[in-house]
Design an enzyme around this catalytic site. Sequence first.
Site, PDB file in Angstrom:
ATOM      1  N   ARG A 172       6.553  55.325  18.816  1.00 50.31           N
ATOM      2  CA  ARG A 172       5.797  56.147  19.767  1.00 50.31           C
ATOM      3  C   ARG A 172       4.339  56.254  19.343  1.00 50.31           C
ATOM      4  NH1 ARG A 172       8.317  62.220  18.433  1.00 50.31           N
ATOM      5  NH2 ARG A 172       8.032  62.123  16.196  1.00 50.31           N
TER       6      ARG A 172
ATOM      7  N   TYR B  58      18.815  67.570   8.987  1.00 46.04           N
ATOM      8  CA  TYR B  58      17.699  67.634   9.915  1.00 46.04           C
ATOM      9  C   TYR B  58      17.639  69.067  10.432  1.00 46.04           C
ATOM     10  CZ  TYR B  58      14.408  67.041  13.555  1.00 46.04           C
ATOM     11  OH  TYR B  58      13.273  67.188  14.314  1.00 46.04           O
TER      12      TYR B  58
ATOM     13  N   ARG C  99      19.153  65.378  32.967  1.00 43.27           N
ATOM     14  CA  ARG C  99      19.008  66.428  33.987  1.00 43.27           C
ATOM     15  C   ARG C  99      19.025  65.829  35.392  1.00 43.27           C
ATOM     16  NH1 ARG C  99      14.575  68.871  30.855  1.00 43.27           N
ATOM     17  NH2 ARG C  99      15.577  70.188  29.293  1.00 43.27           N
TER      18      ARG C  99
ATOM     19  N   GLU D 149       3.478  55.365  15.375  1.00 41.82           N
ATOM     20  CA  GLU D 149       4.504  55.787  14.420  1.00 41.82           C
ATOM     21  C   GLU D 149       5.516  54.667  14.186  1.00 41.82           C
ATOM     22  OE1 GLU D 149       5.638  59.860  15.222  1.00 41.82           O
ATOM     23  OE2 GLU D 149       7.662  59.433  14.508  1.00 41.82           O
TER      24      GLU D 149
ATOM     25  N   ASP E 238      15.287  71.909  12.543  1.00 42.03           N
ATOM     26  CA  ASP E 238      14.080  72.276  13.265  1.00 42.03           C
ATOM     27  C   ASP E 238      13.441  73.484  12.591  1.00 42.03           C
ATOM     28  OD1 ASP E 238      13.665  70.398  15.285  1.00 42.03           O
ATOM     29  OD2 ASP E 238      15.237  71.272  16.552  1.00 42.03           O
TER      30      ASP E 238
ATOM     31  N   ARG F 257      21.449  65.440  21.257  1.00 40.50           N
ATOM     32  CA  ARG F 257      20.267  66.304  21.165  1.00 40.50           C
ATOM     33  C   ARG F 257      19.430  66.240  22.445  1.00 40.50           C
ATOM     34  NH1 ARG F 257      19.084  64.805  15.284  1.00 40.50           N
ATOM     35  NH2 ARG F 257      17.237  63.642  15.849  1.00 40.50           N
TER      36      ARG F 257
ATOM     37  N   ARG G   4      15.102  58.005   6.233  1.00 39.17           N
ATOM     38  CA  ARG G   4      14.101  57.188   6.908  1.00 39.17           C
ATOM     39  C   ARG G   4      12.742  57.823   6.629  1.00 39.17           C
ATOM     40  NH1 ARG G   4      15.214  52.345   8.414  1.00 39.17           N
ATOM     41  NH2 ARG G   4      14.072  52.358  10.393  1.00 39.17           N
TER      42      ARG G   4
HETATM   43  P1  FAD Z   1       9.231  70.814   3.995  1.00 39.50           P
HETATM   44  O1  FAD Z   1       8.315  71.095   5.115  1.00 39.50           O
HETATM   45  O2  FAD Z   1       9.549  69.400   3.689  1.00 39.50           O
HETATM   46  O3  FAD Z   1       8.643  71.505   2.679  1.00 39.50           O
HETATM   47  C1  FAD Z   1       9.125  71.223   1.380  1.00 39.50           C
HETATM   48  C2  FAD Z   1       7.921  71.240   0.423  1.00 39.50           C
HETATM   49  O4  FAD Z   1       8.411  71.170  -0.922  1.00 39.50           O
HETATM   50  C3  FAD Z   1       6.982  70.072   0.627  1.00 39.50           C
HETATM   51  O5  FAD Z   1       5.675  70.539   0.886  1.00 39.50           O
HETATM   52  C4  FAD Z   1       7.067  69.306  -0.709  1.00 39.50           C
HETATM   53  O6  FAD Z   1       5.812  68.745  -1.083  1.00 39.50           O
HETATM   54  C5  FAD Z   1       7.487  70.402  -1.673  1.00 39.50           C
HETATM   55  N1  FAD Z   1       8.190  69.924  -2.878  1.00 39.50           N
HETATM   56  C6  FAD Z   1       9.301  69.133  -2.910  1.00 39.50           C
HETATM   57  N2  FAD Z   1       9.675  68.912  -4.196  1.00 39.50           N
HETATM   58  C7  FAD Z   1       8.791  69.577  -4.986  1.00 39.50           C
HETATM   59  C8  FAD Z   1       8.647  69.735  -6.405  1.00 39.50           C
HETATM   60  N3  FAD Z   1       9.512  69.184  -7.288  1.00 39.50           N
HETATM   61  N4  FAD Z   1       7.624  70.490  -6.873  1.00 39.50           N
HETATM   62  C9  FAD Z   1       6.733  71.071  -6.012  1.00 39.50           C
HETATM   63  N5  FAD Z   1       6.838  70.964  -4.662  1.00 39.50           N
HETATM   64  C10 FAD Z   1       7.839  70.218  -4.152  1.00 39.50           C
HETATM   65  N6  FAD Z   1      10.803  70.859  13.870  1.00 39.50           N
HETATM   66  C11 FAD Z   1      10.598  71.507  15.038  1.00 39.50           C
HETATM   67  O7  FAD Z   1      11.034  72.650  15.188  1.00 39.50           O
HETATM   68  N7  FAD Z   1       9.886  70.924  16.059  1.00 39.50           N
HETATM   69  C12 FAD Z   1       9.362  69.668  15.943  1.00 39.50           C
HETATM   70  O8  FAD Z   1       8.723  69.165  16.883  1.00 39.50           O
HETATM   71  C13 FAD Z   1       9.567  68.959  14.725  1.00 39.50           C
HETATM   72  N8  FAD Z   1       9.072  67.717  14.580  1.00 39.50           N
HETATM   73  C14 FAD Z   1       9.322  67.044  13.430  1.00 39.50           C
HETATM   74  C15 FAD Z   1       8.821  65.748  13.309  1.00 39.50           C
HETATM   75  C16 FAD Z   1       9.056  65.014  12.171  1.00 39.50           C
HETATM   76  C17 FAD Z   1       8.496  63.642  12.046  1.00 39.50           C
HETATM   77  C18 FAD Z   1       9.855  65.586  11.123  1.00 39.50           C
HETATM   78  C19 FAD Z   1      10.190  64.788   9.910  1.00 39.50           C
HETATM   79  C20 FAD Z   1      10.324  66.881  11.230  1.00 39.50           C
HETATM   80  C21 FAD Z   1      10.076  67.621  12.381  1.00 39.50           C
HETATM   81  N9  FAD Z   1      10.524  68.942  12.506  1.00 39.50           N
HETATM   82  C22 FAD Z   1      10.311  69.611  13.687  1.00 39.50           C
HETATM   83  C23 FAD Z   1      11.235  69.631  11.406  1.00 39.50           C
HETATM   84  C24 FAD Z   1      10.290  70.421  10.462  1.00 39.50           C
HETATM   85  O9  FAD Z   1       9.380  69.539   9.849  1.00 39.50           O
HETATM   86  C25 FAD Z   1      11.139  71.162   9.405  1.00 39.50           C
HETATM   87  O10 FAD Z   1      11.974  72.091  10.049  1.00 39.50           O
HETATM   88  C26 FAD Z   1      10.327  71.915   8.350  1.00 39.50           C
HETATM   89  O11 FAD Z   1       9.264  71.168   7.838  1.00 39.50           O
HETATM   90  C27 FAD Z   1      11.255  72.308   7.207  1.00 39.50           C
HETATM   91  O12 FAD Z   1      10.549  73.066   6.238  1.00 39.50           O
HETATM   92  P2  FAD Z   1      10.981  73.029   4.707  1.00 39.50           P
HETATM   93  O13 FAD Z   1      10.150  74.053   4.025  1.00 39.50           O
HETATM   94  O14 FAD Z   1      12.464  73.136   4.575  1.00 39.50           O
HETATM   95  O15 FAD Z   1      10.623  71.548   4.199  1.00 39.50           O
HETATM   96  N1  UDP Z   2      15.857  58.394  21.479  1.00 39.60           N
HETATM   97  C1  UDP Z   2      15.772  57.176  22.113  1.00 39.60           C
HETATM   98  N2  UDP Z   2      14.721  56.946  22.966  1.00 39.60           N
HETATM   99  C2  UDP Z   2      13.759  57.857  23.185  1.00 39.60           C
HETATM  100  C3  UDP Z   2      13.845  59.099  22.526  1.00 39.60           C
HETATM  101  C4  UDP Z   2      14.917  59.332  21.679  1.00 39.60           C
HETATM  102  O1  UDP Z   2      16.610  56.309  21.926  1.00 39.60           O
HETATM  103  O2  UDP Z   2      12.808  57.572  23.940  1.00 39.60           O
HETATM  104  C5  UDP Z   2      17.016  58.606  20.578  1.00 39.60           C
HETATM  105  C6  UDP Z   2      16.653  58.353  19.102  1.00 39.60           C
HETATM  106  O3  UDP Z   2      17.761  57.753  18.465  1.00 39.60           O
HETATM  107  C7  UDP Z   2      16.412  59.731  18.559  1.00 39.60           C
HETATM  108  C8  UDP Z   2      17.430  60.552  19.355  1.00 39.60           C
HETATM  109  O4  UDP Z   2      17.459  59.950  20.672  1.00 39.60           O
HETATM  110  O5  UDP Z   2      16.629  59.818  17.166  1.00 39.60           O
HETATM  111  C9  UDP Z   2      17.129  62.031  19.476  1.00 39.60           C
HETATM  112  O6  UDP Z   2      15.851  62.196  20.098  1.00 39.60           O
HETATM  113  P1  UDP Z   2      14.793  63.228  19.548  1.00 39.60           P
HETATM  114  O7  UDP Z   2      13.649  63.270  20.459  1.00 39.60           O
HETATM  115  O8  UDP Z   2      15.516  64.486  19.197  1.00 39.60           O
HETATM  116  O9  UDP Z   2      14.309  62.436  18.265  1.00 39.60           O
HETATM  117  P2  UDP Z   2      13.874  62.819  16.803  1.00 39.60           P
HETATM  118  O10 UDP Z   2      13.706  64.317  16.736  1.00 39.60           O
HETATM  119  O11 UDP Z   2      15.026  62.265  16.022  1.00 39.60           O
HETATM  120  O12 UDP Z   2      12.601  62.059  16.612  1.00 39.60           O
END
Ligand code: FAD
Ligand code: UDP
Length: 381
Positions: A277, A346, A175, A298, A348, A171, A247
């Site tokens: 981070r 996972y 560069r 975090e 986005d 992922r 996780r």
């Molecule tokens: P969710 O956002 O999880 O929504 C599901 C909803 O269903 C929740 O609100 C939950 O409460 C509800 N629900 C579940 N079960 C029930 C039930 N039985 N009854 C009622 N409600 C319920 N994507 C990016 O593009 N860029 C990023 O920088 C990025 N950063 C991220 C960082 C983190 C830490 C994480 C975990 C994800 C990140 N993502 C990022 C991914 C992004 O969060 C997801 O793509 C997006 O949230 C998915 O939307 P969703 O609707 O599928 O799920």
């Molecule tokens: N990663 C790492 N060091 C860093 C950033 C990322 O080892 O400083 C690894 C880590 O295992 C992570 C993966 O590279 O899950 C992919 O990075 P990304 O930024 O996409 O992380 P995520 O979206 O999983 O938080």
Amino acid sequence: MHVTMVGAGLSGAVIGRALAEAGHRVTVVESRPHVAGNCHTERDRDTGVMVHVYGPHIFHTDDAGVWDYVNRFETFLPYRNRVKTTSRGAVYSLPVNLHTINQFYGKTLRPDEARAFLESQADTSIADPQTFEEQALRFVGRDLYETFFKGYTQKQWGCSPTELPASILRRLPVRFNYDDNYFFHRFQGMPEGGYTVMVERILDHPAIEVRLSTRFARDRTGDCDHVFYSGPLDGWFGCDLGRLGYRTLDFERFTYRGDYQGCAVMNYGDAEVPFTRITEHKHFAPWEDHEGSVLYREFSRDCGPEDIPYYPIRLVAEKALLGAYVERASAERGVTFVGRLGTYRYLDMDVTIREALDAARLFLDTAASGEAMPAFAAPPV
Ligand code: FAD
Ligand code: UDP
């Protein structure tokens, strides 16, 4: 038809909107007290900073249709994700780029020289890297691997990089120029008023009713013609075959007066530092000006039954359990499993929106032709 969306995240909101616009009645049931799921944003009362409540979210995509879609509901302002890492007592630029390489090795290499130099550091005996560690040793060599990736990955995933697939590291780019943009995508930005305002607008349609703080139970499926379920796949079955591994994250929130770290995201590569981070939320909105600052340290750990599932752990054991749940889900009628939890992937945000638009289209097509809507619109494996 009357259709229920379980979850008011991007999946539920985007599908709900498409069906409402096509003339269906939509009820959105959300257990949390707010919409937007994991990309929920909220302005902190004391500092005025827009906080990414469930962790930092940066919008990036190559999909022009999805970019147009999000811009229909909120203005996106330019934002480039520039991540730094503090590792072994120094600060470096990520993803690994020419600046990182030159700084780390104390050199002044040009692109071609850096490419040749890293190749000399790499383990070229690894022909087809399978694990995270093999991928790192093959492409960046042991020094950079141990400084930037080994400790961080152990903290993030709770296991050795030798147990993780190479795809996780793929992922991240390496560069041989000074481009420190974390993503490659053509379109990148941040919603001016946050993601929650955008999702509220997506859901703002006369045919959509939103019920917050309401948990959907599976025995209510019969109350409507179809259910789109964006909750956890195993949760639909009461986890009776066992729990799919996730996780979870703990965010230790703290505030500061002024600028704490000078950037939005600072990673910590050393295994001895317990967090992965620190994010300083005001830097995600560089067009705003705030004296106070809100930060998250975090921490990553295994997800218990009461925790929020964040990252699916797709190791060998989970794949077998996932297969068993997928088989059962495929036999269900009247429900479609969507989104990152419903398909245990996972995803986005841009992929989530694209899949939601496609799922809605499939529903409208199958409804028109009288066919049954399948349990999965996107393959969960
Ligand atoms: P969710 O956002 O999880 O929504 C599901 C909803 O269903 C929740 O609100 C939950 O409460 C509800 N629900 C579940 N079960 C029930 C039930 N039985 N009854 C009622 N409600 C319920 N994507 C990016 O593009 N860029 C990023 O920088 C990025 N950063 C991220 C960082 C983190 C830490 C994480 C975990 C994800 C990140 N993502 C990022 C991914 C992004 O969060 C997801 O793509 C997006 O949230 C998915 O939307 P969703 O609707 O599928 O799920
Ligand atoms: N990663 C790492 N060091 C860093 C950033 C990322 O080892 O400083 C690894 C880590 O295992 C992570 C993966 O590279 O899950 C992919 O990075 P990304 O930024 O996409 O992380 P995520 O979206 O999983 O938080």
